[in-house]
Design a protein around this motif. Structure first.
Motif, short mmCIF file in Angstrom:
data_model
loop_
_atom_site.label_atom_id
_atom_site.label_comp_id
_atom_site.label_asym_id
_atom_site.label_seq_id
_atom_site.Cartn_x
_atom_site.Cartn_y
_atom_site.Cartn_z
N ILE A 297 0.84 -1.21 0.00
CA ILE A 297 0.00 0.00 0.00
C ILE A 297 0.87 1.24 0.00
N THR A 298 1.96 1.24 0.77
CA THR A 298 2.87 2.39 0.82
C THR A 298 3.45 2.65 -0.56
N LYS A 299 3.82 1.59 -1.27
CA LYS A 299 4.42 1.74 -2.61
C LYS A 299 3.41 2.25 -3.61
N LEU A 300 2.17 1.75 -3.54
CA LEU A 300 1.16 2.11 -4.52
C LEU A 300 0.49 3.45 -4.24
N SER A 301 0.49 3.88 -2.98
CA SER A 301 -0.25 5.10 -2.62
C SER A 301 0.47 6.39 -3.00
N SER A 302 1.76 6.33 -3.20
CA SER A 302 2.52 7.52 -3.58
C SER A 302 3.87 7.10 -4.14
N LYS A 303 4.46 7.97 -4.94
CA LYS A 303 5.77 7.68 -5.52
C LYS A 303 6.84 7.74 -4.43
N GLY A 304 7.84 6.87 -4.59
CA GLY A 304 8.92 6.87 -3.63
C GLY A 304 9.16 5.48 -3.07
N PRO A 305 10.23 5.32 -2.29
CA PRO A 305 10.56 4.01 -1.71
C PRO A 305 9.57 3.61 -0.62
N VAL A 306 9.57 2.32 -0.31
CA VAL A 306 8.70 1.81 0.75
C VAL A 306 9.21 2.24 2.11
N PHE A 307 10.51 2.15 2.29
CA PHE A 307 11.10 2.44 3.59
C PHE A 307 11.77 3.81 3.61
N TYR A 308 11.83 4.37 4.79
CA TYR A 308 12.47 5.67 5.01
C TYR A 308 13.60 5.44 6.00
N SER A 309 14.77 5.93 5.69
CA SER A 309 15.94 5.74 6.55
C SER A 309 16.54 7.09 6.89
N GLN A 310 16.97 7.23 8.13
CA GLN A 310 17.51 8.51 8.58
C GLN A 310 18.48 8.28 9.73
N GLU A 311 19.48 9.11 9.84
CA GLU A 311 20.44 8.98 10.93
C GLU A 311 19.86 9.55 12.22
N ARG A 312 19.91 8.77 13.28
CA ARG A 312 19.48 9.21 14.61
C ARG A 312 20.63 8.97 15.60
N ILE A 313 20.49 9.53 16.79
CA ILE A 313 21.51 9.41 17.82
C ILE A 313 21.05 8.42 18.88
N GLY A 314 21.90 7.42 19.16
CA GLY A 314 21.55 6.38 20.12
C GLY A 314 22.28 6.52 21.44
N LYS A 315 22.45 5.40 22.11
CA LYS A 315 23.07 5.37 23.44
C LYS A 315 24.49 5.93 23.38
N TRP A 316 24.81 6.76 24.36
CA TRP A 316 26.11 7.42 24.49
C TRP A 316 26.47 8.25 23.25
N GLY A 317 25.44 8.73 22.55
CA GLY A 317 25.67 9.61 21.41
C GLY A 317 26.12 8.92 20.14
N LYS A 318 26.00 7.59 20.08
CA LYS A 318 26.42 6.84 18.90
C LYS A 318 25.34 6.94 17.81
N PRO A 319 25.71 7.40 16.60
CA PRO A 319 24.71 7.50 15.52
C PRO A 319 24.37 6.14 14.93
N PHE A 320 23.14 6.00 14.46
CA PHE A 320 22.71 4.79 13.76
C PHE A 320 21.61 5.19 12.78
N ARG A 321 21.28 4.29 11.86
CA ARG A 321 20.24 4.56 10.89
C ARG A 321 18.95 3.89 11.32
#
Length: 460
Positions: A297-321
């Motif tokens: 449904i996500t793929k068919l409802s609008s143009k663009g990828p199914v998943f969204y990925s972004q850098e966030r900050i985790g434990k002790w300030g370690k970045p992850f996606r």
């Protein structure tokens, strides 16, 4: 009249224990001997009256059932019951030694009595505890409290009792020196406090030491004897976690020892990680067919990828996606980092609006949990861009970086998505409260609350 029923709790508890102790004694006699005809004849009538007298003696000397609302938990109730039974067994054993020459009692009957009584005592305590907490959560049998001194620390007390309505504390307002910045948040200033306490029959006054001086505190304490309310002090530990705070006595001088030892507690971390892995694996495997439908449904409802990925900050300030189902159009942040504006945000797709309300867009984050980047329950992970702004306004945010971020949290349930940095700071205090109450039962409660929000479509 304050607490018109509270004084009945202890005599009620004592009466219930005596009744169940006698019932269990008679039932054990019946199970052992097949009849109760000789129960009230010598020698068992003597034992019957002794076990009642011994229980009353223990109640008089030990003074049980003395729990505050914060310590009124099933764990404390059952531990207290076990201690009482242990003392009672000791007294009955002494009685048995002194009467052994004249009377003979069945060990099996006594053992069965205590087993039955432990079960019955645990059962009625659990039922009463649940009913009382539900009753208080509905707004009855509440204690009224005010907070003197307005600021982030004092707001955390209001947040705590909002999180746990079953404790039964009702907030009646803040009092502090009136300024243009805080006037809309205060019930009044110090001159209005005493009259307000008397008129509204306030039970407890929380005093925030960073915001009031010694003379004001002394005046509040002196007036408490006349108005019959409790005074509790809130000390500014600058975000130190209360689970690491202990009091040591150097002679007569109390010294507060502060540490964050629970963060390095192997048992806590191992148990939480084990739960995260099994729970996440279960959700991803059992929900795979549904997730495939959401992806299509996500793929068919609008143009663009199914998943969204972004850098966030985790434990002790370690970045992850971080990974989510895409709920916005692909060019949503072409102008730079920006927070969602909720239902009015034109960047969110129609299907994305539905996913956000039901929190379905968060499901791919269970993959982050399996990887070890996140936990099922923990503070919401943010981008470094916004973290820098939050810390400028509220330095306490850095304590959230001591634990793994989570898919759901108190802030997500009670507050939801933030539309600006000011709202992110408000949500921060909910998540800081979680750090002071990390436990398996709290995590389970938050998971159930999240499921309820998803089913009701109240995500925001």
């Amino acid at each position: 009249m304050k607490h018109r029923f509270s004084f009945l709790l202890r005599p009620f508890s004592a009466t219930m224990d005596i009744i169940f102790l006698d019932i269990c004694f008679a039932l054990a006699y019946r199970l052992k001997f097949g009849t109760t005809e000789s129960l009230f004849e010598v020698p068992y009538v003597t034992l019957f009256w002794f076990i009642n007298a011994a229980w009353l003696l223990i109640l008089l000397l030990n003074k049980p059932y003395n729990f505050s609302r914060l310590t009124f938990t099933i764990q404390n109730l059952l531990v207290d019951l076990a201690k009482l039974i242990g003392l009672h067994i000791a007294l009955v054993s002494v009685f048995w030694v002194f009467t052994k020459g004249g009377y003979s009692y069945s060990r099996e009957q006594l053992l069965l009595t205590y087993v039955l009584f432990l079960c019955a005592g645990s059962l009625w305590r659990s039922v009463v505890l649940i009913l009382l907490k539900v009753y208080r959560a509905m707004g009855y049998n509440t204690r009224r409290f005010v907070v003197v001194g307005y600021g982030p620390l004092s707001r955390s007390i209001q947040t705590f009792y909002q999180m746990y309505p079953e404790i039964g504390f009702k907030f009646y307002g803040y009092f502090d020196k009136m300024t243009p910045d805080n006037a809309s948040s205060l019930r009044g200033d110090y001159s209005y406090l005493k009259d307000y306490i008397v008129r509204n029959e306030i039970d407890c006054v929380y005093c925030c030491l960073p915001y009031i001086d010694t003379e004001q505190l002394r005046d509040i304490m002196n007036f408490s004897e006349e108005a019959k309310y409790q005074v509790k002090l809130i000390v500014d530990f600058k975000g130190f976690l209360t689970k690491g705070v202990t009091v040591e006595y150097h002679d007569v001088q109390p010294v507060i020892s502060m540490s964050t030892h629970y963060l390095d507690d192997l048992r806590v971390n191992l148990f939480k990680r084990t739960f995260d892995v099994f729970f996440s694996a279960g959700v991803l495997s059992l929900g795979a067919p549904l997730f495939m439908v959401i992806a299509v449904i996500t793929k068919l409802s609008s143009k663009g990828p199914v998943f969204y990925s972004q850098e966030r900050i985790g434990k002790w300030g370690k970045p992850f996606r971080i990974y989510k189902f895409r709920s916005m159009y692909p060019d949503a942040e072409q102008g730079g980092p920006a927070l969602s504006a909720g239902n009015k945000d034109h960047r969110i797709t129609p299907w994305g609006q539905f996913m956000r309300k039901t929190r379905l867009d968060e499901i791919p984050q269970f993959y982050n949990v399996l990887r070890g980047d996140m936990s099922v329950v923990g503070p919401r992970p943010e981008r470094q861009y916004f973290i820098n702004q939050i810390i400028e306004k509220s330095p306490e945010y850095k304590y959230l970086l001591m634990v793994k971020p989570g898919i759901t949290s108190v802030g997500q349930i009670k507050f939801g998505y933030a539309e600006n940095v000011e709202e992110m700071v408000q949500r921060l205090w909910y998540d800081l409260e979680y750090l002071q109450n990390v436990s398996f039962s709290t995590d389970v409660w938050l998971i159930f609350q999240t499921v309820r929000v998803m089913m009701q479509g109240r995500g925001k």
